[in-house]
Design an enzyme around this catalytic site. Structure first.
Site, PDB file in Angstrom:
ATOM      1  N   THR A 183       0.799  -1.231   0.000  1.00 25.11           N
ATOM      2  CA  THR A 183       0.000   0.000   0.000  1.00 25.11           C
ATOM      3  C   THR A 183       0.831   1.281   0.000  1.00 25.11           C
ATOM      4  O   THR A 183       0.638   2.152  -0.846  1.00 25.11           O
ATOM      5  CB  THR A 183      -0.936  -0.015   1.226  1.00 25.11           C
TER       6      THR A 183
HETATM    7  P1  AMP Z   1      -1.453  -3.221   3.445  1.00 25.14           P
HETATM    8  O1  AMP Z   1      -0.887  -3.912   4.617  1.00 25.14           O
HETATM    9  O2  AMP Z   1      -0.440  -2.918   2.387  1.00 25.14           O
HETATM   10  O3  AMP Z   1      -2.681  -3.867   2.953  1.00 25.14           O
HETATM   11  O4  AMP Z   1      -1.877  -1.778   3.988  1.00 25.14           O
HETATM   12  C1  AMP Z   1      -3.198  -1.360   4.084  1.00 25.14           C
HETATM   13  C2  AMP Z   1      -3.372  -0.609   5.358  1.00 25.14           C
HETATM   14  O5  AMP Z   1      -2.866   0.717   5.232  1.00 25.14           O
HETATM   15  C3  AMP Z   1      -4.837  -0.489   5.706  1.00 25.14           C
HETATM   16  O6  AMP Z   1      -5.041  -1.119   6.938  1.00 25.14           O
HETATM   17  C4  AMP Z   1      -5.077   0.982   5.826  1.00 25.14           C
HETATM   18  O7  AMP Z   1      -5.900   1.238   6.922  1.00 25.14           O
HETATM   19  C5  AMP Z   1      -3.688   1.559   6.011  1.00 25.14           C
HETATM   20  N1  AMP Z   1      -3.586   2.918   5.487  1.00 25.14           N
HETATM   21  C6  AMP Z   1      -3.991   3.339   4.281  1.00 25.14           C
HETATM   22  N2  AMP Z   1      -3.759   4.654   4.113  1.00 25.14           N
HETATM   23  C7  AMP Z   1      -3.193   5.085   5.251  1.00 25.14           C
HETATM   24  C8  AMP Z   1      -2.736   6.358   5.688  1.00 25.14           C
HETATM   25  N3  AMP Z   1      -2.826   7.436   4.902  1.00 25.14           N
HETATM   26  N4  AMP Z   1      -2.201   6.435   6.932  1.00 25.14           N
HETATM   27  C9  AMP Z   1      -2.109   5.327   7.707  1.00 25.14           C
HETATM   28  N5  AMP Z   1      -2.534   4.108   7.346  1.00 25.14           N
HETATM   29  C10 AMP Z   1      -3.082   3.976   6.137  1.00 25.14           C
HETATM   30 ZN    ZN Z   2      -3.092  -1.528  -0.469  1.00 25.00          ZN
HETATM   31 ZN    ZN Z   3      -3.572  -4.924   1.864  1.00 19.91          ZN
END
Ligand code: AMP
Ligand code: ZN
Ligand code: ZN
Length: 445
Positions: A99
């Site tokens: 992400t």
């Molecule tokens: P992943 O582990 O790559 O799937 O990351 C997704 C996570 O990133 C989700 O739980 C979101 O809540 C978090 N997330 C997305 N955007 C933000 C942000 N701007 N600040 C903090 N956390 C975020």
């Molecule tokens: Zn993502």
């Molecule tokens: Zn994810």
């Protein structure tokens, strides 16, 4: 720079103050921001040049795999594609397909090794500090972030911007922030986010942001919990599709020259098998200065070489590389924040250095995951849809790298990317040039 947090009391005070001062002119600013707790940075009015430009809403649907709109019959997204452009075979995320690296790649036109957010969490061997998406102190600290995100580029050129969430948007980068942004809070209902975006577009022209980002997390969340083929993902796709419909309908009523671009950061794959646990091949945790997940930060060149040799050729489920020998398409050989050696799985397998100490309760394992090499795991491919005043109708594009979104958005907003203090970007407009109507192509910069 002045930061205004619009909590209720302050908003009432601001309203009274503005009433007294301005006799009405600015009051819609305070009212229009009433929907959610927006932070406002006073950058002044849009420049005369900026006011002539169109508006871009850049929407991110986290974890929305390239085939989801069709697979789950997302009517509004499919209609958006039909009335504009789409990439039916997907947009290629940067490696690792996580992400934070990918949102920040979309925002900067740089591969993660160049912008520095190389994973959601990583160690910086020079700073001797860990960056983590779950640590607000690092997320809001601009010194971690390279490049010039689109909102920074725009603000520096006299154009107001707003971010309803985007990794990096809470930090001051290159001395700038979005004029309007929010502290990340996943509990803010999706519909309120859309209402806020529409409220921003109803601001008086001088204050109205020309670039707006918008973010929804739930498709990713359900993908992890239940896997990409689940009813829960179907429902999440339908829910965000409904908000896209609401956004489009609201935008239509405003009669402004708007382009809507909907992207995702990566796809989602069903996890196969058990965890790969690296310490079964190389148990010497003492060789590393830090271990963050499966990222290994060796204490010395000799330790890195030892770990590499121990992991090399041990399983067909992963490859191990010395950082300097990472395959070129992965664009990950430059930044010490990626660690050394680097383990890349050959399929949708979860990898870690060691198992956590047993807690007695069964371990929670994700059903769906991402982060993998998009070449080896095509389910990592992301979505792309665009429609609006500058986008041709009914165009499809072949898979392209997501670094190319930056020059596209800069073009749509008439922003100059030729004098970036942060150096040249990795993205290229050419793969997307064919989706532009003549007006945008002609209005070169
Ligand atoms: P992943 O582990 O790559 O799937 O990351 C997704 C996570 O990133 C989700 O739980 C979101 O809540 C978090 N997330 C997305 N955007 C933000 C942000 N701007 N600040 C903090 N956390 C975020
Ligand atoms: Zn993502
Ligand atoms: Zn994810």
């Amino acid at each position: 720079m002045r930061v205004m947090k619009s909590n209720l009391l302050q908003r009432v005070a601001i309203l009274v103050f503005l009433l007294a001062l301005s006799g009405g002119g600015l009051i819609s600013v305070a009212l229009a921001q009433d929907v959610t707790p927006v932070l406002t940075i006073e950058h002044g009015a849009n420049s005369p040049e900026a006011r002539k430009q169109h508006y871009v809403i850049l929407v991110s649907l986290d974890g929305f795999r390239y085939d989801y709109a069709k697979k789950y019959d997302a009517k509004n997204l499919q209609a958006l594609a039909a009335s504009g452009a789409t990439a039916p075979d997907g947009m290629i995320p940067a490696y690792p397909s996580l992400t934070f690296p990918n949102h920040y790649t979309l925002a900067t036109g740089l591969y993660p090794e160049h912008h520095g957010i190389v994973a959601n969490s990583f160690y910086d061997p020079e700073r001797k500090q860990i960056y983590s998406l779950s640590n607000p102190a690092t997320v809001t600290d601009g010194s971690w972030y390279g490049g010039a995100p689109l909102w920074v580029l725009a603000e520096q050129q006299g154009m107001r911007t707003a971010c309803f969430f985007w990794p990096g948007s809470e930090a001051e980068i290159q001395g700038a922030r979005p004029s309007y942004y929010l502290k990340y809070d996943e509990k803010i209902p999706n519909h309120d986010r859309v209402e806020q975006v529409l409220a921003w577009l109803r601001l008086p022209e001088e204050r109205r942001p020309h670039l707006i980002t918008l973010y929804f997390s739930e498709v990713d969340h359900q993908g992890h919990e239940h896997g990409p083929d689940s009813d829960e993902v179907r429902a999440a796709v339908q829910a965000v599709d409904k908000e896209i419909g609401a956004l489009e309908a609201g935008v239509k009523k405003l009669a402004l020259p708007v382009d809507i671009i909907v992207v995702s950061d990566h796809g989602m794959a069903a996890v196969q098998g058990d965890y790969i646990t690296l310490d079964q091949y190389f148990p010497d945790a003492g060789a590393f200065e830090k271990i963050v997940g499966s990222q290994l930060y060796a204490k010395s060149e000799a330790d890195a070489q030892r770990a590499y040799a121990a992991l090399h050729g041990k399983s067909d489920k992963f490859e191990v590389y010395r950082r300097s020998q990472m395959p070129t398409p992965l664009h990950d050989d430059r930044n010490p924040r990626s660690g050394d050696p680097i383990v890349v799985t050959t399929g949708p397998y979860l990898v870690r250095f060691s198992a956590p100490p047993s807690s007695g309760t069964p371990e929670h394992k994700q059903v769906g995951a991402h982060g993998f090499d998009p070449e080896r795991v095509p389910d990592m491919k992301a979505s792309f849809f665009a429609a609006g005043v500058d986008i041709r109708v009914g165009v499809t594009v072949a898979p392209f790298d997501n670094v190319d979104i930056y020059p596209l958005v800069a073009k749509l907003l008439g922003l100059d990317t030729s004098h970036l203090k942060t150096g040249p970007i990795d993205g290229d407009l050419r793969p997307l040039q064919g989706i532009l109507r003549n007006r945008a192509v002609a209005a070169g910069n």
